[in-house]
Design an enzyme around this catalytic site. Structure first.
Site, short mmCIF file in Angstrom:
data_model
loop_
_atom_site.label_atom_id
_atom_site.label_comp_id
_atom_site.label_asym_id
_atom_site.label_seq_id
_atom_site.Cartn_x
_atom_site.Cartn_y
_atom_site.Cartn_z
N TRP A 64 17.93 1.09 7.73
CA TRP A 64 16.80 1.70 8.41
C TRP A 64 15.92 2.54 7.49
O TRP A 64 14.78 2.84 7.82
CB TRP A 64 17.29 2.62 9.55
CG TRP A 64 18.35 3.60 9.11
CD1 TRP A 64 19.70 3.46 9.26
CD2 TRP A 64 18.15 4.84 8.43
NE1 TRP A 64 20.35 4.54 8.70
CE2 TRP A 64 19.42 5.40 8.18
CE3 TRP A 64 17.02 5.55 8.01
CZ2 TRP A 64 19.60 6.62 7.54
CZ3 TRP A 64 17.18 6.76 7.35
CH2 TRP A 64 18.46 7.29 7.13
N ASN A 65 16.43 2.95 6.33
CA ASN A 65 15.65 3.91 5.52
C ASN A 65 14.46 3.26 4.82
O ASN A 65 13.45 3.91 4.56
CB ASN A 65 16.55 4.62 4.50
CG ASN A 65 17.28 3.68 3.57
OD1 ASN A 65 17.53 2.52 3.90
ND2 ASN A 65 17.64 4.18 2.41
N LYS A 93 19.80 -9.48 10.37
CA LYS A 93 20.23 -8.46 11.33
C LYS A 93 19.74 -7.12 10.80
O LYS A 93 20.34 -6.53 9.92
CB LYS A 93 21.76 -8.48 11.48
CG LYS A 93 22.30 -7.84 12.77
CD LYS A 93 22.04 -6.33 12.89
CE LYS A 93 22.83 -5.55 11.87
NZ LYS A 93 22.52 -4.07 11.97
N PRO A 94 18.61 -6.60 11.33
CA PRO A 94 18.11 -5.31 10.86
C PRO A 94 18.89 -4.16 11.48
O PRO A 94 19.64 -4.34 12.44
CB PRO A 94 16.66 -5.31 11.34
CG PRO A 94 16.72 -6.11 12.61
CD PRO A 94 17.76 -7.17 12.37
N ALA A 95 18.70 -2.97 10.93
CA ALA A 95 19.33 -1.78 11.50
C ALA A 95 18.87 -1.58 12.93
O ALA A 95 17.71 -1.82 13.28
CB ALA A 95 18.99 -0.55 10.66
N GLY A 102 23.77 -0.84 2.83
CA GLY A 102 24.23 0.19 3.76
C GLY A 102 25.28 1.07 3.11
O GLY A 102 25.35 1.19 1.89
N SER A 103 26.10 1.68 3.93
CA SER A 103 27.09 2.63 3.43
C SER A 103 28.22 1.92 2.69
O SER A 103 28.53 0.75 2.96
CB SER A 103 27.67 3.44 4.59
OG SER A 103 28.54 2.64 5.38
N GLU A 106 24.63 -3.69 -1.74
CA GLU A 106 23.90 -2.54 -2.27
C GLU A 106 24.30 -1.36 -1.41
O GLU A 106 23.87 -1.23 -0.27
CB GLU A 106 22.39 -2.80 -2.22
CG GLU A 106 21.60 -1.94 -3.18
CD GLU A 106 21.16 -0.63 -2.57
OE1 GLU A 106 21.86 0.39 -2.82
OE2 GLU A 106 20.16 -0.60 -1.86
N CYS A 111 19.14 5.78 -1.32
CA CYS A 111 20.40 5.66 -2.06
C CYS A 111 20.25 6.06 -3.51
O CYS A 111 21.23 6.39 -4.17
CB CYS A 111 20.95 4.24 -1.95
SG CYS A 111 19.73 2.97 -2.37
N GLU A 148 27.70 11.83 -0.54
CA GLU A 148 26.29 11.45 -0.49
C GLU A 148 25.62 12.24 0.63
O GLU A 148 26.15 12.36 1.73
CB GLU A 148 26.17 9.95 -0.23
CG GLU A 148 24.75 9.45 -0.30
CD GLU A 148 24.65 7.94 -0.13
OE1 GLU A 148 23.68 7.36 -0.63
OE2 GLU A 148 25.55 7.35 0.50
#
Length: 473
Positions: A142-143, A166-168, A220-221, A242, A276, A377
């Site tokens: 989403w960022n 598949k987007p956030a 993502g995370s 990533e 990130c 983070e």
């Protein structure tokens, strides 16, 4: 949803809200198992013909998408600001950055070169051929809700793969807008598919287990990335990951601390720190800490928070309530362990900000290893300053993290900069440069920050298989 070249409603839907105001700005379908199956089947069937298209045909379609994206730059940026929260200027920059990937890979599609390898046998020839991996499952964050789509889809499509995106769940409207562009550009049915879903684990599981999906690309995370990578590994999937970062920024004694503070303030508070590659630990030599902190504090305190569509806004909201809680928890923990707050340190609710997820740009000094912010983070507008004494000490402290995505160096001495560049265990290092990224440059990290690279020549290689032909003549 966009499946097999058609727009499809779902049996249920969910709301999309503006993080600056809390208002509902749209609703999108909530994909079920039948929708997921339809998308995978469509991509699988379309792959049979799409992989046979020429590089020039694929390039032409990507170029058309680039033209449409640039033409709609203002509308896309405004939608991004409403859905994700970043100031409009930052949204405009992201749309352009996202368009760059379409243009770059439109050209890179024509550079998927093979090889002829000499053989020791007189009657033998070796031919190395590059072929597309197959159906790709892409999960985006989403960022950066538009540029992360093009950074994944452009190389996959250029390589001859078909894609399911598949987007956030926080930013599906930006993804829908991008599907409209790909549709108008003329991509054949089934080549690109969109699934919007409130519970992403259902789609992630299918991407990792369905034999028709041959590649997973995820941003993502680190925690979620490890789970997906483990599941994909049991099914021998190709993966690109990533993941998270905990970027150090080192200001060496030969650098101008005021100049360094100016640059690091720009990258630290970009996208409200929700990047990130955002510098999470700022190391300043103890002899130069005072002027650095003074300049950084001055710049942070002057940032105006608010709705990104308003003029003069320098910092937007965090994405949700959970993000506010995490940031505030790290700040309170640091204060309880002796850190000093120079500016910020609290949630912003006054002057019309109570409906959103705003946190004041914050500068902390006296940050030490026991504090949570030293290890975790942050993903928020918190700048922790840590002092050091020697080059050896600061390199060791910078590398003392499970992450290895980005790092930053400020130095006016080429020897110091080169030693640090070679010694730092990070995939991307900016030397007197706060924006070491481009569609033409490889992006990715070491250690728990991920696998593979995006962008550049390496980006398309992630979507290609190497096939060898041994010819006896």
């Amino acid at each position: 949803m966009y499946i097999d070249g058609k727009w499809k409603a779902g049996n249920s839907d969910f709301a999309v809200t503006n993080p600056a105001t809390g208002e509902v700005i749209g609703r999108v379908p909530d994909a079920n198992e039948h929708d997921i199956e339809a998308a995978v089947a469509a991509a699988d069937i379309a792959f049979a013909d799409w992989k046979k298209t020429t590089a020039y045909q694929r390039s032409e379609l990507l170029y058309r998408a680039w033209e449409l994206m640039v033409r709609q730059k203002s509308q896309l940026a405004e939608l991004m600001t409403r859905e994700q929260g970043k100031p409009l200027k930052a949204s405009l920059n992201e749309v352009q950055y996202g368009a760059d990937f379409l243009l770059w890979f439109a050209e890179e599609a024509k550079r998927m070169y093979g090889q002829i390898i000499p053989s020791a046998r007189e009657n033998q020839r070796f031919l190395v051929h590059k072929s597309p991996v197959g159906v790709v499952g892409a999960i985006t964050p989403w960022n950066y809700p538009i540029s992360m789509i093009t950074r994944k889809l452009a190389p996959a499509l250029a390589a001859g793969c078909t894609v399911i995106l598949k987007p956030a769940e926080s930013t599906p409207l930006c993804a829908r807008a991008m599907m409209e562009i790909f549709d108008e550009a003329g991509f054949p049915p089934g080549v690109i598919n969109l699934l919007t879903v409130q519970n992403p684990s259902r789609v992630g599981e299918v991407f990792c287990t369905d034999p028709r999906v041959r590649k997973l690309t995820f941003t993502g995370s680190t925690q979620v990335g490890k789970e997906l990578n483990g599941l994909a590994a049991t099914n021998m999937k190709r993966v690109s990951m990533e993941l998270g970062g905990h970027a150090p920024a080192i200001v060496f004694p030969d650098a101008d601390p005021v100049h360094a503070a100016k640059g690091l303030s720009l990258v630290k508070f970009l996208n409200t720190g929700q990047a990130c590659i955002s510098p999470n630990r700022i190391f300043v030599h103890e002899d130069h800490a005072e002027p650095f902190i003074q300049e950084l504090t001055s710049r942070a305190s002057r940032l105006k928070a608010g709705n990104g569509l308003e003029n003069g806004i320098g910092i937007g909201p965090l994405i949700n309530e959970l993000a506010v809680g995490k940031v505030d928890g790290q700040v309170k923990d640091a204060i309880s362990r002796g850190a000093k707050v120079h500016t910020g340190g609290q949630r912003l609710t006054e002057k019309g900000l109570s409906g959103g997820y705003f946190y004041a740009p914050t500068v902390l000094s006296g940050v030490t290893e026991p504090m949570r912010i030293y290890r975790e983070e942050t993903f928020g507008p918190i700048a922790p300053v840590i002092t050091y004494r020697s080059e050896k000490d600061v390199i060791a402290m910078a590398n003392d993290t499970e992450y290895g995505l980005a790092a930053y160096i400020y130095s006016n001495d080429i020897g110091t900069a080169m030693r640090a560049f070679e010694a730092l265990d990070f995939g991307i290092i900016g030397i007197n440069d706060i924006n070491p990224t481009s569609a033409a440059a490889p992006f990715g990290g070491l250690k728990n920050s991920g696998l593979g690279r995006e962008g550049a020549q390496e980006g398309i290689e992630e979507y290609l298989e190497t096939k060898l032909g041994g010819f006896a003549i």
